[in-house]
Design a protein around this motif. Structure first.
Motif, short mmCIF file in Angstrom:
data_model
loop_
_atom_site.label_atom_id
_atom_site.label_comp_id
_atom_site.label_asym_id
_atom_site.label_seq_id
_atom_site.Cartn_x
_atom_site.Cartn_y
_atom_site.Cartn_z
N ASN A 177 0.74 -1.29 0.10
CA ASN A 177 0.14 -0.01 0.15
C ASN A 177 0.90 1.34 -0.03
OD1 ASN A 177 -2.97 -0.54 -0.09
ND2 ASN A 177 -2.59 -1.79 1.71
N HIS A 178 2.23 1.12 0.36
CA HIS A 178 3.18 2.21 0.14
C HIS A 178 3.30 2.76 -1.27
CE1 HIS A 178 4.69 2.76 4.25
NE2 HIS A 178 4.77 1.46 4.28
N ASN A 179 3.08 1.71 -2.25
CA ASN A 179 2.87 2.22 -3.81
C ASN A 179 1.69 2.62 -4.11
OD1 ASN A 179 4.26 -1.29 -4.04
ND2 ASN A 179 5.51 0.70 -3.73
N ALA A 201 -0.26 4.82 2.48
CA ALA A 201 0.24 4.16 3.65
C ALA A 201 1.59 4.95 4.30
CB ALA A 201 0.74 2.75 3.37
N TRP A 202 1.89 4.75 5.62
CA TRP A 202 3.04 5.40 6.13
C TRP A 202 3.49 4.36 7.30
CZ3 TRP A 202 -1.69 7.67 6.66
CH2 TRP A 202 -2.44 8.05 7.93
N ASP A 203 4.77 4.80 7.48
CA ASP A 203 5.23 4.29 8.68
C ASP A 203 5.83 5.05 9.66
OD1 ASP A 203 5.16 1.62 7.44
OD2 ASP A 203 7.20 1.75 6.45
N ILE A 204 5.66 4.86 10.96
CA ILE A 204 6.32 5.75 11.94
C ILE A 204 7.57 5.19 12.59
CG2 ILE A 204 3.76 6.83 12.54
CD1 ILE A 204 4.39 4.97 15.21
N PRO A 232 4.95 -0.30 12.94
CA PRO A 232 5.04 1.12 12.71
C PRO A 232 4.25 1.29 11.40
CG PRO A 232 7.37 -0.27 12.63
CD PRO A 232 6.09 -1.32 12.85
N HIS A 233 3.47 0.45 10.95
CA HIS A 233 2.64 0.58 9.70
C HIS A 233 1.15 1.00 10.02
CE1 HIS A 233 2.01 -0.26 5.39
NE2 HIS A 233 0.46 -0.47 5.91
N TYR A 234 0.68 2.04 9.03
CA TYR A 234 -0.57 2.55 9.02
C TYR A 234 -0.96 2.74 7.65
CZ TYR A 234 -0.03 3.36 14.02
OH TYR A 234 0.06 3.24 15.46
ZN ZN Z 1 4.56 0.31 5.96
#
Ligand code: ZN
Length: 199
Positions: A126-128, A132-135, A175-177
Motif C-alpha cells: 500500500n506504500h505504492n 500508507a506510512w510508517d512511523i 510501525p505501519h498505518y
Molecule cells: Zn509500512
C-alpha cells in the motif's frame, strides 16, 4: 516541487496525480504542461492541508507530502494525537514508487546483505499507492526500533478510517498505518494503475 518528486518515474507521478483528482490527461510517462499543472495543484493542496492540520519535523513533512491528500489529512491528525500524548513519533516512510519498492525487496535477498525488510515487491504494498506510512519512535533523538510506545501510539492515534499493521494476523508490522479502502490489494493496484481514485 520539482520534477524530482518520485524520482524520474513520471508514469508513477501521473497515476498518483490522476487517482488524487489532479490530472485528467494521458498516462503516457511524459512530463508536459498538464503534468506540471497537476503537480502544482497537488502541491497547493498539500500546503493547504499542512496549514490546516499543523506541521511536524522535516522528515515527517517530506513523507506526508508524498501521500494522497486524503491520507495526508488523516496522517496529520494521527501524528498530532500521538505527539500530543507525549510520544516522539515521526513519519519515516511514505509513498514509494514500484522501482523503490523493488529495491527494498532486494535487500536481504539475492545475495544482498540482511536483513529482509519487506515481503512486498513493487505494486504489492500500500506504500505504492499513496495511502500508507510508517512511523518511527524516537527517544532523545535516538530511533527506537522496538518499544511499547508503538502500541501506545496506535491506542491514541487510530481512527475509523485507518488500519494498523499491528492488527495483522500473519505478520505484525507495528510501525505501519494505511487508509482503509475495503479493497484487496490487487484491486487497489488495478485502480491505481489506470488513474482511478482509491480513497
Ligand atoms: Zn509500512
Amino acid at each position: 516541487m520539482s520534477v524530482q518528486f518520485f524520482g524520474e518515474d513520471i508514469l508513477f507521478l501521473q497515476r498518483f496525480l490522476q487517482g488524487a483528482g489532479f490530472y485528467t490527461s494521458k498516462l503516457d510517462g511524459i512530463y508536459g504542461e498538464k503534468t506540471d499543472a497537476a503537480l502544482n495543484a497537488f502541491e497547493e493542496r498539500t500546503q493547504e492541508i499542512s496549514d490546516t492540520f499543523g506541521q511536524f519535523d522535516a522528515r515527517s513533512e517530506r513523507n506526508i507530502a508524498s501521500l494522497n491528500p486524503k491520507a495526508q489529512e488523516v496522517a496529520r491528525k494521527f501524528l498530532k494525537k500521538v505527539r500530543d500524548a507525549g510520544i516522539d513519533a515521526r513519519i519515516i516512510s511514505g509513498t514509494r514508487t514500484y522501482v523503490e519498492q523493488d529495491a527494498l525487496f532486494r535487500k536481504g535477498r539475492f545475495g544482498n546483505p540482511p536483513p529482509i525488510v519487506t515481503k512486498a515487491k513493487g505494486g504489492r504494498s500500500n506504500h505504492n499507492f499513496g495511502i500508507a506510512w510508517d512511523i518511527g519512535i524516537f527517544n532523545g533523538g535516538a530511533y527506537l526500533e522496538e518499544s511499547p510506545l508503538y502500541d501506545k501510539a496506535a491506542e491514541v492515534g487510530l481512527a475509523p478510517e485507518l488500519e494498523w499493521g499491528g492488527h495483522w494476523e500473519s505478520f505484525k508490522d507495528k510501525p505501519h498505518y494505511q487508509l482503509a479502502t475495503g479493497l484487496v490489494i490487487a484491486s487497489v493496484r488495478d485502480r491505481f494503475e489506470v488513474g482511478q481514485a482509491i480513497v
